[in-house]
Design an enzyme around this catalytic site. Structure first.
Site, PDB file in Angstrom:
ATOM      1  CG  ASP A   1      37.197  47.393  41.924  1.00 31.85           C
ATOM      2  OD1 ASP A   1      36.488  46.989  43.032  1.00 31.85           O
ATOM      3  OD2 ASP A   1      38.321  46.693  41.529  1.00 31.85           O
TER       4      ASP A   1
ATOM      5  CE  LYS B   1      40.641  47.028  43.900  1.00 30.20           C
ATOM      6  NZ  LYS B   1      41.341  45.993  44.172  1.00 30.20           N
TER       7      LYS B   1
ATOM      8  N   PRO C   1      49.930  48.852  36.708  1.00 30.35           N
ATOM      9  CG  PRO C   1      51.178  47.459  37.917  1.00 30.35           C
ATOM     10  CD  PRO C   1      50.543  48.562  38.129  1.00 30.35           C
TER      11      PRO C   1
END
Ligand code: C5P
Length: 300
Positions: free
Chosen positions: A141, A12, A99
């Site tokens: 999240d 995101k 990452p």
């Protein structure tokens, strides 16, 4: 019985990240717009006697990812099993392209993917509302990573509502090997606001209007991240990279979440490739990704 389930789940970005004064529970009230982008991790689950996790890096360094009980993926599998009184193990393989500690919700999206994958494997039939509740327990999240697309986030980020958008965008991402700790960046934010508390955050009207109209130029002007000054305290070198992106023709440039990934907004794939090529001398690891994309979904 289902023998194997694979789920793809996206990274995101935050188109805006408004952060208010720290709450009594240590979290910060947020007014954010999330967007899921086409940088995807993949989780495969299989029945097993014990619950285990294997992490395979696909172009990213995964040496820092814990594979013990503290990993959010294992916590997600255990939480779902507990909630349904399922007494089964699961062998989880995670192919990581997002990452680690990049401000892209990589760990959160893997947790969302695990909930979806195990729910399918165990045929537990969890409702969307219950899935969102479990996701919120795992991290701020995680609910958005289930939903995907473009959505407003409030509370500590865990309350998500889809917002109307038109058309699509492309992002150029400058990835960084040196991750930033989210709590450390929030801590720096608090220090920077010690004398003048941050106002209650809100989503800028200009941003929602730009999304509704599908206007990439106005969207670029409306991008905002309250954590950016704090992230730049740790990585002042990124300021010039953001400027270079704008010079290279991006419609907007900002740090992703708590950083250090830098984002550059493009109107098309061709435009993104042009920006990427111009930025190449300044940033070693660049990639282009479309947005918005779906949240965590089973691969059929
Ligand atoms: O919710 P999650 O576990 O992903 O949050 C990680 C850390 O980020 C929290 O421990 C907290 O330090 C910080 N955070 C925050 N306010 C938020 C979300 C996260 O301070 N709204």
């Amino acid at each position: 019985m289902t023998r194997q389930v694979t789920v793809r789940s996206p990274a995101k970005v935050n188109l805006c990240l408004g952060v208010g004064p720290v709450r009594a529970d240590g979290y910060h009230p947020l007014a954010t717009v999330y967007q899921a982008i086409g940088l995807i991790d993949e989780i495969t689950v299989r029945p097993a006697a014990e619950t285990t996790l294997r992490v395979v890096g696909d172009g990213v360094d995964v040496s820092a990812v814990p594979t013990d009980a503290s990993n959010l993926v294992l916590r997600a599998a255990r939480l779902l099993a507990e909630r349904h009184s399922v007494d089964l193990g699961v062998e989880i393989t995670l192919h990581k392209r997002i990452p680690v500690a990049g401000g892209l919700a990589g760990g959160s999206t893997d947790a969302a993917a695990t909930l979806v994958a195990c729910d399918e494997l165990w045929s537990t039939g969890t409702s969307l509302d219950d899935m969102l509740g479990l996701a919120g327990e795992l991290g701020s999240d995680v609910p958005f990573c289930l939903v995907g697309g473009t959505a407003a986030g409030s509370g500590r980020g865990e309350r998500v509502t889809a917002i109307p958008t038109q058309g699509g965008y492309w992002w150029v991402l400058a990835l960084d090997d040196r991750g930033l700790s989210t709590p450390a960046v929030y801590g720096e934010f608090d220090r920077m606001h010690a004398d003048a508390p941050a106002p209650e955050p809100r989503i800028p009207d200009a941003l929602t209007a730009a999304l509704r109209a599908g206007d990439v130029k106005r969207l670029g002007e409306a991008l905002a991240n309250d954590l950016q000054p704090a992230a730049l305290r740790f990585r002042p070198d990124l300021e010039s990279l953001l400027g270079r992106g704008l010079d290279a023709g991006a419609h907007g440039a900002l740090i992703s979440g708590s950083g250090p990934t830098c984002l550059f907004l493009a109107e098309s794939e061709e435009h993104a490739v042009e920006i990427r090529d111009r930025l190449a001398p300044a940033a070693p690891r660049l990639l282009c990704a479309p947005a918005p994309v779906a949240g965590a979904r089973v691969v059929r």
